[in-house]
Motif scaffolding. Structure first.
Motif, short mmCIF file in Angstrom:
data_model
loop_
_atom_site.label_atom_id
_atom_site.label_comp_id
_atom_site.label_asym_id
_atom_site.label_seq_id
_atom_site.Cartn_x
_atom_site.Cartn_y
_atom_site.Cartn_z
N LEU A 32 -60.49 7.20 4.48
CA LEU A 32 -61.30 6.19 5.17
C LEU A 32 -62.69 6.71 5.50
N HIS A 33 -62.78 8.04 5.75
CA HIS A 33 -64.07 8.65 6.08
C HIS A 33 -63.96 10.14 5.82
N GLU A 34 -65.08 10.74 5.38
CA GLU A 34 -65.10 12.17 5.14
C GLU A 34 -66.51 12.70 5.35
N ASP A 35 -66.63 13.82 6.08
CA ASP A 35 -67.89 14.52 6.20
C ASP A 35 -67.60 16.02 6.33
N ILE A 39 -61.96 14.58 8.25
CA ILE A 39 -61.46 13.69 7.20
C ILE A 39 -60.52 12.70 7.88
N VAL A 40 -60.77 11.42 7.67
CA VAL A 40 -59.92 10.37 8.24
C VAL A 40 -59.18 9.69 7.10
N ILE A 87 -56.59 11.51 11.75
CA ILE A 87 -57.77 12.35 11.53
C ILE A 87 -57.37 13.80 11.36
N SER A 212 -56.35 1.66 15.05
CA SER A 212 -57.69 2.17 15.29
C SER A 212 -57.66 3.50 16.04
N SER A 214 -60.67 5.99 18.12
CA SER A 214 -62.04 6.17 18.57
C SER A 214 -62.12 7.47 19.37
N HIS A 217 -67.42 12.61 17.84
CA HIS A 217 -67.52 13.41 16.63
C HIS A 217 -67.78 14.87 17.00
N VAL A 224 -67.30 7.79 17.57
CA VAL A 224 -67.09 7.15 16.27
C VAL A 224 -65.73 6.46 16.30
N PHE A 226 -62.63 4.35 13.84
CA PHE A 226 -62.08 4.12 12.51
C PHE A 226 -60.97 3.09 12.62
#
Length: 232
Positions: A32-35, A39-40, A87, A212, A214, A217, A224, A226
Motif C-alpha cells: 500500500l505504501h513504501e519509503d 512498508i505498509v 506496517i 485503517s 494512523s 511517520h 500519516v 493508510f
C-alpha cells in the motif's frame, strides 16, 4: 454507555479447541505504501504475520516480505485470520519509533467486523479486562481479577437479517481483544473458529478486517494514515 457486565459474558469452556489447518493464500505482496523507513502492506486472511511454532507454519507475511525487501522488520501483528492494513519498519530506528507509537497508544486503528445477531444500540464502549484462558490456549477471556485493561469502542454501520456490521476502534492492544469484547456483548464475530465455531462453515473466514492505521511517520514526524476497504 456503561460497560457490559462480566457476569453475563462468562465463557463456557469447550471440551476441545480444534487445531486449525494452515493453508495460507498464495499471490504477490500487496504493498500500500513504501519509503525508506516503512512498508505498509495489505495482509490477506489466512496468512500468519510471523512464523508459527510448528514446522508447517513457517510461511508467513514477514518471511515473504523479507524475500523481496531484506531489511523489513516486524512492528505489530494481525491475527492469522484477520485481513487488512499492517506496517513494517525498514531500520532499527524506525522499528523502535513505531513500537513506541503502539505502546504509547498514539497509533490509531479501526476495524470492520460482521457480528452474529442484531445490535440494537447504535454505538457504545466495552471496557472489560482480558486474560488468557490457560486451560484452552490460545483462547482469551474476560478476567476481572487477573486480566489486563482492555477498551473497545464500537459503532453500527448496518444491520441486515440476523447480523450487524460494525466499525471497531480498540484503545488497547490485547490478544483477541475485539473477538472477546464482541463475544462479551453477546454478538461474536462471524466465522470465528474459536469463539463462534458454529458460524465458520457459512463464512469460511473470520469476518474481521483492519481497515485503517494512523500514526506518526518515523522520519518526518508527521501523522500519516493508510486505508484498505473490507473485502466483505
Amino acid at each position: 454507555m456503561p460497560a457490559c457486565c462480566p457476569k453475563a459474558t462468562r465463557l463456557h469452556k469447550p471440551s476441545l479447541i480444534p487445531d486449525f489447518a494452515y493453508d495460507p493464500p498464495t499471490g504477490p505482496l500487496s504493498i500500500l505504501h513504501e519509503d525508506d523507513a516503512i512498508i505498509v502492506l495489505y495482509k490477506p486472511a489466512g496468512l500468519l504475520t510471523v512464523p508459527g511454532k510448528l514446522a508447517n507454519r513457517q510461511d508467513c507475511l514477514i518471511s515473504r516480505l523479507q524475500a523481496a525487501r531484506w531489511d523489513a522488520l516486524t512492528v505489530h501483528r494481525l491475527d492469522c485470520d484477520t485481513s487488512g492494513v499492517i506496517i513494517f519498519a525498514r531500520t532499527k530506528q524506525a522499528q523502535g519509533f513505531l513500537g513506541q507509537e503502539f505502546e504509547q497508544r498514539r497509533a490509531e486503528k479501526t476495524y470492520i467486523a460482521r457480528l452474529k445477531g442484531r445490535l440494537e444500540t447504535d454505538n457504545g464502549t466495552v471496557d472489560l479486562p482480558i486474560g488468557s484462558d490457560w486451560d484452552y490456549r490460545p483462547r482469551q477471556k474476560v478476567d476481572p481479577e487477573h486480566g489486563r485493561p482492555a477498551v473497545t469502542d464500537w459503532q453500527v454501520l448496518d444491520r441486515a437479517g440476523d447480523e450487524t456490521r460494525v466499525r471497531l476502534t480498540p484503545h488497547t492492544g490485547r490478544s483477541h481483544q475485539l473477538r472477546v469484547h464482541m463475544l462479551a456483548l453477546g454478538h461474536p464475530i462471524l466465522g470465528d473458529q474459536i469463539y463462534a465455531p458454529e458460524t465458520r462453515a457459512d463464512h469460511g473466514r473470520l469476518m474481521l478486517h483492519a481497515e485503517s492505521l494512523s500514526l506518526h511517520h518515523p522520519t518526518t514526524g508527521k501523522r500519516v494514515s493508510f486505508f484498505a476497504p473490507a473485502p466483505f
